[in-house]
Motif scaffolding. Structure first.
Motif, PDB file in Angstrom:
ATOM      1  N   GLY A 119     -10.169  63.741  94.449  1.00 10.36           N
ATOM      2  CA  GLY A 119      -8.830  63.155  94.245  1.00 10.36           C
ATOM      3  C   GLY A 119      -7.757  64.162  94.689  1.00 10.36           C
ATOM      4  O   GLY A 119      -6.848  63.818  95.403  1.00 10.36           O
ATOM      5  N   THR A 120      -7.981  65.413  94.462  1.00  9.95           N
ATOM      6  CA  THR A 120      -6.907  66.403  94.985  1.00  9.95           C
ATOM      7  C   THR A 120      -7.058  66.642  96.487  1.00  9.95           C
ATOM      8  O   THR A 120      -8.287  67.100  96.869  1.00  9.95           O
ATOM      9  CB  THR A 120      -7.233  67.623  94.026  1.00  9.95           C
ATOM     10  OG1 THR A 120      -7.152  67.204  92.697  1.00  9.95           O
ATOM     11  CG2 THR A 120      -6.107  68.898  94.492  1.00  9.95           C
ATOM     12  N   ALA A 161      -0.437  67.902  98.811  1.00 11.89           N
ATOM     13  CA  ALA A 161      -1.202  66.911  98.545  1.00 11.89           C
ATOM     14  C   ALA A 161      -2.219  67.382  97.502  1.00 11.89           C
ATOM     15  O   ALA A 161      -2.945  66.755  96.843  1.00 11.89           O
ATOM     16  CB  ALA A 161      -1.997  66.510  99.740  1.00 11.89           C
ATOM     17  N   CYS A 162      -2.385  68.949  97.501  1.00  9.01           N
ATOM     18  CA  CYS A 162      -3.347  69.450  96.578  1.00  9.01           C
ATOM     19  C   CYS A 162      -2.421  69.607  95.088  1.00  9.01           C
ATOM     20  O   CYS A 162      -3.359  70.493  94.453  1.00  9.01           O
ATOM     21  CB  CYS A 162      -3.798  70.698  97.159  1.00  9.01           C
ATOM     22  SG  CYS A 162      -2.581  71.841  97.414  1.00  9.01           S
ATOM     23  N   THR A 163      -1.156  69.031  94.965  1.00  9.66           N
ATOM     24  CA  THR A 163      -0.684  69.365  93.516  1.00  9.66           C
ATOM     25  C   THR A 163      -1.746  68.919  92.349  1.00  9.66           C
ATOM     26  O   THR A 163      -2.163  67.945  92.389  1.00  9.66           O
ATOM     27  CB  THR A 163       0.703  68.780  93.665  1.00  9.66           C
ATOM     28  OG1 THR A 163       1.348  69.112  94.640  1.00  9.66           O
ATOM     29  CG2 THR A 163       1.242  68.927  92.295  1.00  9.66           C
ATOM     30  N   ILE A 164      -1.737  70.017  91.428  1.00  7.23           N
ATOM     31  CA  ILE A 164      -2.476  69.500  89.965  1.00  7.23           C
ATOM     32  C   ILE A 164      -1.426  69.984  89.153  1.00  7.23           C
ATOM     33  O   ILE A 164      -0.604  70.975  89.306  1.00  7.23           O
ATOM     34  CB  ILE A 164      -3.740  70.315  90.078  1.00  7.23           C
ATOM     35  CG1 ILE A 164      -3.641  71.777  90.440  1.00  7.23           C
ATOM     36  CG2 ILE A 164      -4.676  69.564  91.017  1.00  7.23           C
ATOM     37  CD1 ILE A 164      -4.595  72.687  89.561  1.00  7.23           C
ATOM     38  N   LEU A 165      -1.983  70.062  87.854  1.00  7.16           N
ATOM     39  CA  LEU A 165      -1.145  70.627  86.719  1.00  7.16           C
ATOM     40  C   LEU A 165      -2.075  71.710  86.160  1.00  7.16           C
ATOM     41  O   LEU A 165      -3.243  71.541  86.024  1.00  7.16           O
ATOM     42  CB  LEU A 165      -1.044  69.552  85.310  1.00  7.16           C
ATOM     43  CG  LEU A 165       0.399  68.929  85.241  1.00  7.16           C
ATOM     44  CD1 LEU A 165       0.909  68.260  86.366  1.00  7.16           C
ATOM     45  CD2 LEU A 165       0.834  68.555  84.105  1.00  7.16           C
ATOM     46  N   LEU A 166      -1.372  72.803  86.354  1.00  7.18           N
ATOM     47  CA  LEU A 166      -2.353  74.288  85.851  1.00  7.18           C
ATOM     48  C   LEU A 166      -1.280  74.607  84.613  1.00  7.18           C
ATOM     49  O   LEU A 166      -0.320  74.856  84.800  1.00  7.18           O
ATOM     50  CB  LEU A 166      -2.164  75.280  86.831  1.00  7.18           C
ATOM     51  CG  LEU A 166      -2.803  76.852  86.505  1.00  7.18           C
ATOM     52  CD1 LEU A 166      -4.334  76.231  86.756  1.00  7.18           C
ATOM     53  CD2 LEU A 166      -2.362  77.403  87.686  1.00  7.18           C
ATOM     54  N   ASN A 167      -2.232  74.697  83.329  1.00  2.82           N
ATOM     55  CA  ASN A 167      -1.459  74.828  82.236  1.00  2.82           C
ATOM     56  C   ASN A 167       0.099  74.333  82.147  1.00  2.82           C
ATOM     57  O   ASN A 167       0.909  74.980  81.619  1.00  2.82           O
ATOM     58  CB  ASN A 167      -1.274  76.414  82.008  1.00  2.82           C
ATOM     59  CG  ASN A 167      -2.519  77.156  81.977  1.00  2.82           C
ATOM     60  OD1 ASN A 167      -3.784  76.832  81.557  1.00  2.82           O
ATOM     61  ND2 ASN A 167      -2.588  78.586  82.513  1.00  2.82           N
ATOM     62  N   GLY A 168      -0.147  72.942  82.147  1.00  3.53           N
ATOM     63  CA  GLY A 168       1.012  72.056  82.007  1.00  3.53           C
ATOM     64  C   GLY A 168       1.966  72.016  82.860  1.00  3.53           C
ATOM     65  O   GLY A 168       3.077  71.433  83.014  1.00  3.53           O
TER      66      GLY A 168
END
Lengths: 182, 297
Positions: free
Chosen positions: A49-50, A62-69
């Motif tokens: 999905g990433t 498009a590769c945005t994720i949550l890293l430690n919030g």
């Protein structure tokens, strides 16, 4: 310096074993040091999905994720840097039967066309709604400035985030926290 | 796109450990903090390094807050690992050092600001970066540390040229000390970029100290046009002792556009840059003066 040599020995072959918590599950893998976090998520964990868009500068989001919030670009982070981290990807938001309010917003307001930027958009929206329950349209624009969409004029995306904000604020504090505090 | 192969990775948890690593591997190692500039360079093979030292776990580099160096000498200490996000939104920065948040809030986008650090930006020394200008304008001191000892530099001496600073291979930038502003002082920063959040075509930072509308002293730097930010000495001299009016500021902006050497590149011609400089020069000086009058620093 004994300790350093020891450290060096453990990884001098260009790999390192890392442990991360992704969408609530703890995983351990041996990865190449040069592996990007986005490739780790997609290729090692199968969480496709990433997305990989611009692939070099980290401009498209498009590769945005949550890293430690916090929302970050997983193509501008090495997988080894995420050792011990808590990660949320779009797969961790909701399920097809039980959509996260943010996903619901994108569904209801048609906040996408091709859908390529959508996972990143949703992770940036998540980061915004966590700290700002009632964002104005300008605040939403500012929050997604690092996420490019080549199909829409962003209007529907903004409506989608506003829809999600309304849905979330109509919930009880506990429900809201459950959906927004990863 | 994959970065070039890296054979070793260290994530020291103390500064001492980090300095040991730099002492041994300095010439073959690159320090990574946010990595927002380093990773693109690694992917493009513009940087090829066998060893990466990840400093994100070092608490000593995360210091942030005001302190007294000696009685009467208050400073804001910003540890090298302070993220752009903190600089853009911290109440202390917004109330007393707003020129820093002026600059930090225009760096990249939310994701970049969540990850990028002041140390990384300053040591990378990209001529179009945002933070060097306010650091220069505020007469900051930068502390550089190695196993052999510590070295302090004024911001003016720190930047050498295009992506070059005084930091040696076995050294690390530990923190930036910014003197607390005196009464009647205001400072501001603004920039022009092609796309929001992009590198600057030109940027201007200014600090002005007023006493009853008369300019006591000023410090002005222009970024984005030269290998390193250039000080607008003639403009500073022009403003010295003058009663500040809108007309004077307009003239000061003309002096600024006259004295700064600008070049043409793919982003903008030198003629266009001169026009931008007059516009932004005037706006930034006005804003700095407005802040000085309101004692907003």
């Amino acid at each position: 310096m004994n300790q350093l040599k020891e450290l060096q020995k453990s990884s001098a072959d260009g790999t390192k074993t890392i442990q991360v918590r992704v969408n609530g599950q703890i995983v351990e893998r041996e990865v190449h040091i040069r592996m990007l976090l986005v490739d780790f998520l997609r290729e090692e964990l199968g969480l496709t999905g990433t997305h990989v868009g611009c692939s070099v500068e980290g401009r498209c989001g498009a590769c945005t994720i949550l890293l430690n919030g916090e929302n970050v670009k997983s193509c501008l982070t090495l997988a080894v840097q995420a050792d011990g981290a808590n990660i949320l990807t779009v797969e961790g938001l909701g399920t097809p039967d039980n959509l996260h309010p943010i996903q619901e917003g994108f569904w209801e307001k048609h906040g996408l066309q091709c859908g390529f930027c959508t996972p990143g958009m949703m992770m940036s929206a998540y980061n915004l709604l966590k700290v700002n329950p009632h964002p104005s349209s300008d605040e939403i624009r500012e929050a997604i400035v690092g996420n490019l969409c080549r199909c829409t004029g962003y209007e529907h995306i903004i409506e989608a985030v506003q829809y999600a904000a309304e849905r979330l604020s109509s919930m009880s504090k506990e429900e809201r926290e459950k959906l927004l505090t990863y | 796109m994959y970065p070039a192969p890296i054979s070793d990775y260290f994530a020291p948890s103390t500064l001492e450990e980090c300095l040991d690593l730099l002492y041994h591997y300095g010439s073959q190692a690159k320090i990574i903090a946010g990595g927002q500039s380093l990773l693109p360079l690694l992917k493009l093979r513009m940087v090829d390094t066998p060893i990466i030292i990840d400093i994100n776990r070092i608490i000593e580099l995360q210091e942030f807050g005001e302190k007294f160096l000696e009685p009467g000498k208050r400073i804001l200490r910003i540890g090298a690992l302070t993220r752009h996000k903190t600089l853009a939104s911290h109440p202390l920065v917004l109330s007393k050092y707003p020129i820093i948040s002026d600059a930090a809030k225009y760096i990249g986008d939310v994701q970049i600001r969540n990850r990028g650090t002041i140390g990384g930006s300053l040591v990378h020394a990209d001529p179009a970066a945002d933070l060097p200008v306010p650091i220069l304008v505020l007469d900051s001191t930068l502390r550089v540390i190695s196993k052999d000892g510590e070295r302090d530099f004024s911001a003016e001496d720190f930047f050498l040229g295009l992506m070059m600073t005084v930091v040696e291979e076995n050294e690390i930038l530990a923190y930036v000390d910014i003197p607390s502003p005196q009464k009647g002082t205001g400072a501001a920063y603004s920039k022009h970029s092609v796309v929001f959040g992009d590198f600057s075509v030109i940027s201007v930072g200014a600090r002005v100290t007023l006493l009853e509308d008369i300019c006591q002293s000023s410090r002005i730097y222009v970024g984005g046009v030269n290998p390193r930010p250039q000080r607008a000495v003639n403009t500073e001299e022009f403003l010295q002792g003058k009663t500040i009016t809108s007309e004077i500021l307009q003239k000061a902006a003309d002096v600024m556009a006259e004295e700064i050497e600008v070049e043409s590149d793919m982003r903008a011609s030198n003629t266009y840059r001169k026009i931008l400089l007059k516009h932004y020069g005037f706006n930034v000086l006005s804003k700095a003066i407005q802040r000085a009058k309101e004692d907003q620093f």
